[in-house]
Design a protein around this motif. Structure first.
Motif, short mmCIF file in Angstrom:
data_model
loop_
_atom_site.label_atom_id
_atom_site.label_comp_id
_atom_site.label_asym_id
_atom_site.label_seq_id
_atom_site.Cartn_x
_atom_site.Cartn_y
_atom_site.Cartn_z
N PHE A 1 0.61 -6.22 -4.03
CA PHE A 1 0.77 -7.47 -3.28
C PHE A 1 -0.13 -8.55 -3.88
CE2 PHE A 1 -1.36 -10.25 -0.31
CZ PHE A 1 -0.30 -10.95 0.21
N GLU B 1 -5.95 2.15 7.74
CA GLU B 1 -7.32 1.69 7.43
C GLU B 1 -7.39 0.17 7.27
OE1 GLU B 1 -9.77 3.87 4.64
OE2 GLU B 1 -10.23 5.18 6.35
N ALA C 1 -0.61 -1.83 4.82
CA ALA C 1 -1.15 -0.45 4.82
C ALA C 1 -1.95 -0.29 3.54
CB ALA C 1 -0.01 0.55 4.90
N ASP C 2 -2.65 -1.38 3.17
CA ASP C 2 -3.31 -1.40 1.86
C ASP C 2 -4.83 -1.24 1.95
OD1 ASP C 2 -3.37 -3.85 3.08
OD2 ASP C 2 -2.42 -4.96 1.46
N GLY C 3 -5.26 -0.43 2.93
CA GLY C 3 -6.64 0.05 2.94
C GLY C 3 -7.66 -0.89 3.56
N GLY D 1 0.90 4.18 3.81
CA GLY D 1 2.04 3.42 3.28
C GLY D 1 3.23 4.33 3.02
N GLY E 1 -9.24 9.40 12.03
CA GLY E 1 -8.85 8.29 11.15
C GLY E 1 -7.37 8.17 10.90
N ASN F 1 -5.45 16.06 1.01
CA ASN F 1 -4.79 14.75 0.90
C ASN F 1 -3.96 14.61 -0.38
OD1 ASN F 1 -6.05 14.11 3.27
ND2 ASN F 1 -7.08 12.28 2.50
N GLY G 1 0.83 -1.21 0.00
CA GLY G 1 0.00 0.00 0.00
C GLY G 1 0.86 1.25 0.00
N ARG H 1 -10.21 14.74 -0.14
CA ARG H 1 -10.42 14.98 1.29
C ARG H 1 -9.24 15.79 1.83
NH1 ARG H 1 -10.88 8.80 2.97
NH2 ARG H 1 -9.19 8.76 1.47
N SER H 2 -9.45 16.36 3.00
CA SER H 2 -8.30 16.98 3.67
C SER H 2 -8.05 16.21 4.96
CB SER H 2 -8.57 18.45 3.97
OG SER H 2 -9.45 18.57 5.08
N VAL I 1 -16.56 18.38 5.09
CA VAL I 1 -17.06 17.00 5.12
C VAL I 1 -18.50 17.08 5.60
CG1 VAL I 1 -16.86 14.72 6.14
CG2 VAL I 1 -14.79 15.97 5.53
N GLY J 1 -0.73 4.42 -0.21
CA GLY J 1 -1.56 5.57 0.13
C GLY J 1 -0.78 6.40 1.16
N ASP K 1 2.36 -0.73 -4.62
CA ASP K 1 0.96 -0.31 -4.77
C ASP K 1 0.62 -0.35 -6.25
OD1 ASP K 1 -1.48 1.27 -5.01
OD2 ASP K 1 -1.06 2.09 -3.03
N PRO K 2 -0.50 -0.99 -6.61
CA PRO K 2 -0.83 -1.04 -8.05
C PRO K 2 -1.18 0.32 -8.64
CG PRO K 2 -2.54 -2.13 -6.72
CD PRO K 2 -1.43 -1.79 -5.79
C1 LIG Z 1 -14.68 12.08 4.21
C2 LIG Z 1 -13.49 11.69 5.04
C3 LIG Z 1 -12.75 12.66 5.73
C4 LIG Z 1 -11.65 12.30 6.54
N1 LIG Z 1 -10.98 13.27 7.24
C5 LIG Z 1 -9.97 12.91 8.08
C6 LIG Z 1 -9.27 13.87 8.90
O1 LIG Z 1 -9.55 15.07 8.89
N2 LIG Z 1 -8.28 13.42 9.72
C7 LIG Z 1 -7.94 12.11 9.78
O2 LIG Z 1 -7.04 11.75 10.55
N3 LIG Z 1 -8.53 11.18 8.98
C8 LIG Z 1 -9.53 11.54 8.15
N4 LIG Z 1 -10.16 10.60 7.38
C9 LIG Z 1 -9.60 9.25 7.29
C10 LIG Z 1 -8.45 9.20 6.27
O3 LIG Z 1 -8.79 9.92 5.10
C11 LIG Z 1 -8.12 7.77 5.91
O4 LIG Z 1 -7.84 7.06 7.11
C12 LIG Z 1 -6.88 7.68 5.04
O5 LIG Z 1 -6.96 8.49 3.90
C13 LIG Z 1 -6.66 6.24 4.62
O6 LIG Z 1 -5.33 6.11 4.19
P1 LIG Z 1 -4.67 4.68 4.03
O7 LIG Z 1 -3.33 4.93 3.44
O8 LIG Z 1 -4.80 3.88 5.28
O9 LIG Z 1 -5.63 3.94 2.99
P2 LIG Z 1 -5.85 4.21 1.44
O10 LIG Z 1 -5.76 5.65 1.10
O11 LIG Z 1 -7.10 3.48 1.08
O12 LIG Z 1 -4.60 3.52 0.76
C14 LIG Z 1 -4.54 2.14 0.55
C15 LIG Z 1 -3.63 1.90 -0.63
O13 LIG Z 1 -3.50 0.48 -0.80
C16 LIG Z 1 -3.44 0.23 -2.18
N5 LIG Z 1 -3.70 -1.16 -2.50
C17 LIG Z 1 -4.87 -1.76 -2.80
N6 LIG Z 1 -4.65 -3.05 -3.15
C18 LIG Z 1 -3.31 -3.27 -3.04
C19 LIG Z 1 -2.47 -4.38 -3.27
N7 LIG Z 1 -2.93 -5.57 -3.74
N8 LIG Z 1 -1.13 -4.24 -3.06
C20 LIG Z 1 -0.63 -3.06 -2.62
N9 LIG Z 1 -1.38 -1.97 -2.41
C21 LIG Z 1 -2.70 -2.07 -2.62
C22 LIG Z 1 -4.43 1.21 -2.79
O14 LIG Z 1 -4.15 1.42 -4.18
C23 LIG Z 1 -4.20 2.44 -1.95
O15 LIG Z 1 -3.26 3.34 -2.54
C24 LIG Z 1 -11.27 10.94 6.61
C25 LIG Z 1 -12.01 9.95 5.92
C26 LIG Z 1 -13.12 10.32 5.16
C27 LIG Z 1 -13.93 9.23 4.47
#
Ligand SMILES: Cc1cc2nc3c(=O)[nH]c(=O)nc-3n(C[C@H](O)[C@H](O)[C@H](O)COP(=O)(O)OP(=O)(O)OC[C@H]3O[C@@H](n4cnc5c(N)ncnc54)[C@H](O)[C@@H]3O)c2cc1C
Length: 399
Positions: free
Chosen positions: A141, A298, A169-171, A17, A310, A116, A12, A51-52, A235, A14, A35-36
């Motif tokens: 992955f 996530e 860290a892949d969501g 990651g 989050g 973001n 991941g 988002r921010s 939001v 994102g 990450d794909p």
């Molecule tokens: C409307 C909204 C507002 C928010 N505001 C806030 C805020 O103000 N403050 C805060 O702390 N949080 C906030 N959050 C939460 C925050 O935005 C998320 O927790 C965060 O963006 C998620 O990041 P991540 O890297 O965990 O996941 P993601 O951004 O989902 O990244 C996961 C990554 O994994 C990759 N992936 C998928 N499959 C594979 C694979 N097979 N191999 C490798 N990689 C893969 C994807 O391509 C992606 O790039 C908000 C959420 C929402 C919905």
């Protein structure tokens, strides 16, 4: 077929990651991140994250520890106060307002808000030149083999990675978590959140404002000016059908609806760019580790977007895992390291998920009794100083 050898594999790329890669590399570990999907680093391109994130004080400390904050700070807006407004009915009628000042808790702002897509751009710029980081965008992955002292990862392009530790860290739908055999518990609320950017005539004075009404919070978070105009990220949580209706509404009608929903607080707001819509769920992984796999961000917990919890909770996962791994530089995936990680993070994640779940149920309700609870709760939290300080401290997260 290429085989990468490293200390840590991160599935991941994102924000979580990317930050993990930067933090672990800064502590001397060799890292492969895959990450794909390449990062989308412009607001107007498809797939851009509109988002921010309000990064709270502990997040700033983590960014500082690996030299990232100097890149991020110029794009951020400090948050000096948090205002909470309770409303009822439509058009919303103001019932009460309370303001929490960061100055009540020390010299610094509560946090700093950034878009973001800007964060991903700056992190990607940093990672391309970071020593010890191999970033494999375009390849994801695919498979996991756990061995006693290493993991063997298969990637979608056929390459392999041998590592001491694998970080998921892949969501929300984390394929690495699933391959490790870790289940999740999920709650759906029938709500969706719209995220978008606005400009507005009245200044925000660095105050983040949450306005409650049936369907959930309407949250206004200050941004740096856009084209010389006051700007904020919004939001807007709603029950599903209303969110879809708002998403599809012509812009002028939408602007009218958000003017009413914001109680006119910042004047007539103008939509800047696209609207995006996000499901509101609460999901926690049943375990944070299995063998040599650790689950963060996530992949470990998705929470309703309330109180900026989050991604901030995610960064606390990364900081805890990095601190523990640093104590075992030869083997960051050793069972003792991962057991300590689970012990350090699971109670905090569970507690935050529980509080936000409860808060969301009370906040979204249009029912009279629940609205009374909301109003009484707001007054109690604000007006009783020790309660106020305790809630503010808990919201900011571990130091
Ligand atoms: C409307 C909204 C507002 C928010 N505001 C806030 C805020 O103000 N403050 C805060 O702390 N949080 C906030 N959050 C939460 C925050 O935005 C998320 O927790 C965060 O963006 C998620 O990041 P991540 O890297 O965990 O996941 P993601 O951004 O989902 O990244 C996961 C990554 O994994 C990759 N992936 C998928 N499959 C594979 C694979 N097979 N191999 C490798 N990689 C893969 C994807 O391509 C992606 O790039 C908000 C959420 C929402 C919905």
């Amino acid at each position: 077929m290429q085989t990468h050898e490293c200390d840590i594999f991160i599935s991941g790329g994102g924000i979580a990651g990317q930050v993990s890669a930067a933090v672990f590399a800064a502590r001397g570990f060799s890292v492969v991140m895959a990450d794909p999907q390449p990062p989308v680093t412009e607001a107007d391109l498809d797939g851009s994250d509109l988002r921010s994130t309000a990064f709270l004080r502990p997040a700033r400390a983590l960014f500082d520890s690996c030299g990232l904050w100097t890149l991020l700070e110029p794009h951020s807006k400090p948050l000096d106060s948090l205002a909470v407004i309770d409303t009822t009915g439509w058009p919303p009628e103001l019932r009460d307002k309370r303001t929490f000042a960061a100055a009540d808790m020390g010299d610094e702002p509560f946090g700093w808000n950034l878009m973001n897509w800007v964060v991903r751009r700056e992190l990607w710029t940093y990672l391309q030149n970071a020593e010890g980081v191999t970033a494999l965008y375009g390849s994801g992955f695919k498979s996991l083999v756990q061995r006693t002292d290493e993991v063997l990862i298969g990637l979608t392009d056929g390459a392999r990675v041998r590592a001491r530790l694998a970080i998921a860290a892949d969501g929300k739908f984390s394929p690495l978590r699933e391959a490790a055999g870790i289940d999740v518990s999920t709650t759906r609320y029938g709500q969706k959140a719209l995220a978008f950017t606005v400009t507005h005539p009245q200044p925000h004075h660095n105050i983040s404002t949450e306005i409650y009404n049936e369907g959930g919070a309407f949250t206004i978070v200050p941004l740096p000016d856009i084209d010389g105009q006051n700007a904020s990220a919004i939001v807007w949580m709603n029950f599903g059908p209303r969110a879809v209706e708002l998403m599809e509404m012509p812009v002028t009608d939408f602007e009218e609806a958000m003017y009413a929903r914001s109680t006119g607080l910042l004047g007539r707001m103008k939509l800047k760019g696209r609207r995006s819509v996000w499901p509101v769920i609460s999901q926690t992984a049943d375990q944070l580790v299995e063998g040599r796999v650790a689950v963060v961000a996530e992949a470990a917990h998705a929470l309703p977007p309330i109180g900026a919890q989050g991604l901030n909770t995610s960064l606390n996962d990364i900081a805890a895992l990095a601190d523990l791994a640093q104590g075992a530089p030869q083997d960051p995936g050793a069972p003792a390291v991962l057991a300590a990680f689970e012990k350090a993070r699971k109670p905090d994640i569970r507690a935050r998920a529980k509080v936000i779940d409860l808060f969301n149920r009370v906040a979204r309700s249009g029912e009279g009794a629940m609205q009374a609870v909301r109003l009484t709760g707001l007054k109690a939290v604000h007006d009783i100083a020790p309660v106020r300080h305790g809630v503010m401290r808990a919201g900011l997260g571990p130091r």
